[in-house]
Design a protein around this motif. Structure first.
Motif, PDB file in Angstrom:
ATOM      1  N   LEU A  45       0.702  -1.006  -0.076  1.00 28.83           N
ATOM      2  CA  LEU A  45      -0.679  -0.413   0.183  1.00 28.83           C
ATOM      3  C   LEU A  45       0.634   1.254   0.252  1.00 28.83           C
ATOM      4  O   LEU A  45       0.277   2.534  -1.098  1.00 28.83           O
ATOM      5  N   ALA A  46       1.343   1.141   0.649  1.00 32.42           N
ATOM      6  CA  ALA A  46       3.127   2.397   0.461  1.00 32.42           C
ATOM      7  C   ALA A  46       3.556   2.358  -0.094  1.00 32.42           C
ATOM      8  O   ALA A  46       3.423   3.619  -0.824  1.00 32.42           O
ATOM      9  N   ALA A  47       3.932   1.682  -0.471  1.00 37.87           N
ATOM     10  CA  ALA A  47       4.333   1.709  -2.677  1.00 37.87           C
ATOM     11  C   ALA A  47       3.772   2.107  -3.286  1.00 37.87           C
ATOM     12  O   ALA A  47       4.345   2.936  -4.197  1.00 37.87           O
ATOM     13  N   SER A  48       1.835   1.879  -3.386  1.00 40.73           N
ATOM     14  CA  SER A  48       1.746   1.785  -4.510  1.00 40.73           C
ATOM     15  C   SER A  48       1.148   3.468  -4.198  1.00 40.73           C
ATOM     16  O   SER A  48       1.061   4.087  -5.078  1.00 40.73           O
ATOM     17  N   ALA A  49       1.109   4.274  -2.903  1.00 44.93           N
ATOM     18  CA  ALA A  49       1.109   5.306  -2.936  1.00 44.93           C
ATOM     19  C   ALA A  49       1.904   5.981  -3.192  1.00 44.93           C
ATOM     20  O   ALA A  49       1.709   7.290  -4.087  1.00 44.93           O
ATOM     21  N   LEU A  50       3.564   5.808  -2.938  1.00 43.54           N
ATOM     22  CA  LEU A  50       4.297   6.636  -2.747  1.00 43.54           C
ATOM     23  C   LEU A  50       4.510   6.431  -4.660  1.00 43.54           C
ATOM     24  O   LEU A  50       4.806   7.848  -5.347  1.00 43.54           O
ATOM     25  N   LEU A  51       4.285   5.637  -5.345  1.00 44.37           N
ATOM     26  CA  LEU A  51       4.250   5.515  -6.823  1.00 44.37           C
ATOM     27  C   LEU A  51       3.613   6.498  -7.482  1.00 44.37           C
ATOM     28  O   LEU A  51       3.566   7.191  -8.454  1.00 44.37           O
ATOM     29  N   SER A  52       1.652   6.592  -6.806  1.00 46.47           N
ATOM     30  CA  SER A  52       1.393   7.156  -7.591  1.00 46.47           C
ATOM     31  C   SER A  52       1.459   8.656  -6.741  1.00 46.47           C
ATOM     32  O   SER A  52       1.385   9.645  -8.199  1.00 46.47           O
ATOM     33  N   ALA A  53       1.870   8.716  -5.997  1.00 45.92           N
ATOM     34  CA  ALA A  53       2.433  10.032  -5.882  1.00 45.92           C
ATOM     35  C   ALA A  53       3.516  10.845  -6.580  1.00 45.92           C
ATOM     36  O   ALA A  53       3.327  11.755  -7.486  1.00 45.92           O
ATOM     37  N   ALA A  54       3.888  10.168  -7.043  1.00 46.47           N
ATOM     38  CA  ALA A  54       5.434  10.438  -7.800  1.00 46.47           C
ATOM     39  C   ALA A  54       5.015  10.518  -9.574  1.00 46.47           C
ATOM     40  O   ALA A  54       5.089  10.931  -9.839  1.00 46.47           O
ATOM     41  N   THR A  55       4.125   9.932  -9.469  1.00 49.04           N
ATOM     42  CA  THR A  55       3.231   9.663 -10.795  1.00 49.04           C
ATOM     43  C   THR A  55       2.937  11.171 -10.525  1.00 49.04           C
ATOM     44  O   THR A  55       3.021  12.077 -12.039  1.00 49.04           O
ATOM     45  N   VAL A  56       1.959  11.380 -10.482  1.00 54.16           N
ATOM     46  CA  VAL A  56       1.146  12.923 -10.400  1.00 54.16           C
ATOM     47  C   VAL A  56       2.106  13.675 -10.023  1.00 54.16           C
ATOM     48  O   VAL A  56       1.801  14.538 -11.042  1.00 54.16           O
ATOM     49  N   VAL A  57       3.317  13.508  -9.624  1.00 52.28           N
ATOM     50  CA  VAL A  57       4.388  15.117  -9.641  1.00 52.28           C
ATOM     51  C   VAL A  57       5.116  15.384 -10.904  1.00 52.28           C
ATOM     52  O   VAL A  57       5.505  15.839 -11.587  1.00 52.28           O
ATOM     53  N   ALA A  58       5.183  14.415 -10.947  1.00 53.55           N
ATOM     54  CA  ALA A  58       5.733  13.895 -13.190  1.00 53.55           C
ATOM     55  C   ALA A  58       5.489  14.333 -14.053  1.00 53.55           C
ATOM     56  O   ALA A  58       5.862  15.550 -14.244  1.00 53.55           O
ATOM     57  N   VAL A  59       4.157  14.043 -14.086  1.00 50.59           N
ATOM     58  CA  VAL A  59       2.745  14.281 -15.105  1.00 50.59           C
ATOM     59  C   VAL A  59       3.025  15.906 -14.357  1.00 50.59           C
ATOM     60  O   VAL A  59       3.287  16.837 -15.810  1.00 50.59           O
ATOM     61  N   HIS A  60       2.956  16.984 -13.177  1.00 49.45           N
ATOM     62  CA  HIS A  60       2.911  18.331 -13.483  1.00 49.45           C
ATOM     63  C   HIS A  60       4.642  18.882 -13.964  1.00 49.45           C
ATOM     64  O   HIS A  60       4.450  19.559 -14.729  1.00 49.45           O
ATOM     65  N   VAL A  61       5.265  18.241 -13.814  1.00 47.80           N
ATOM     66  CA  VAL A  61       6.456  18.769 -14.275  1.00 47.80           C
ATOM     67  C   VAL A  61       6.566  18.558 -15.169  1.00 47.80           C
ATOM     68  O   VAL A  61       7.106  19.624 -16.514  1.00 47.80           O
ATOM     69  N   GLN A  62       6.155  17.302 -16.342  1.00 48.79           N
ATOM     70  CA  GLN A  62       6.710  17.646 -17.391  1.00 48.79           C
ATOM     71  C   GLN A  62       4.970  18.298 -18.124  1.00 48.79           C
ATOM     72  O   GLN A  62       5.849  18.853 -19.481  1.00 48.79           O
ATOM     73  N   GLN A  63       3.897  18.722 -17.907  1.00 49.67           N
ATOM     74  CA  GLN A  63       2.802  19.699 -18.443  1.00 49.67           C
ATOM     75  C   GLN A  63       3.681  21.292 -18.378  1.00 49.67           C
ATOM     76  O   GLN A  63       3.970  22.169 -18.731  1.00 49.67           O
ATOM     77  N   ARG A  64       4.112  21.103 -16.639  1.00 48.05           N
ATOM     78  CA  ARG A  64       5.180  22.391 -16.454  1.00 48.05           C
ATOM     79  C   ARG A  64       5.798  22.846 -18.037  1.00 48.05           C
ATOM     80  O   ARG A  64       6.379  24.418 -18.349  1.00 48.05           O
TER      81      ARG A  64
END
Length: 81
Positions: free
Chosen positions: A9-28
Motif C-alpha cells: 500500500l505504501a509503495a503504491s501510494a508513493l508510486l502514485s504520488a511520484a507519477t502525479v508529480v512527474a506529470v505536473h513537471v512534464q506539463q510545466r
C-alpha cells in the motif's frame, strides 16, 4: 493488516504520488517550451520585417545610385559633343 500489505500500500501510494508529480513537471516544461516557441516566432517575424525594410532601403539606394550615374554619364556625353 499484515506488514507486506502495508508495504504494498505504501509503495503504491508513493508510486502514485511520484507519477502525479512527474506529470505536473512534464506539463510545466511543455508549457514553457511552447511559450518559448511563441517568443522565437515573434522574434523571427520581427527579424523578417527588419530584413524587408533593409532590402527596400538597399533597393532605393541602388536606384538612386543608378540615376546619379546615368545623369553623370549624360552630362559627360553632352560635354563631349
Amino acid at each position: 493488516m499484515s506488514r507486506s500489505s502495508r508495504a504494498v500500500l505504501a509503495a503504491s501510494a508513493l508510486l502514485s504520488a511520484a507519477t502525479v508529480v512527474a506529470v505536473h513537471v512534464q506539463q510545466r516544461r511543455e508549457r514553457e517550451r511552447l511559450h518559448s516557441g511563441v517568443l522565437r516566432d515573434l522574434e523571427r517575424q520581427n527579424q523578417k520585417k527588419e530584413n524587408i525594410r533593409l532590402l527596400e532601403e538597399q533597393i532605393a539606394l541602388t536606384k538612386q545610385l543608378v540615376e546619379e550615374r546615368d545623369k553623370a554619364l549624360m552630362e559627360k556625353g553632352s560635354q563631349q559633343s
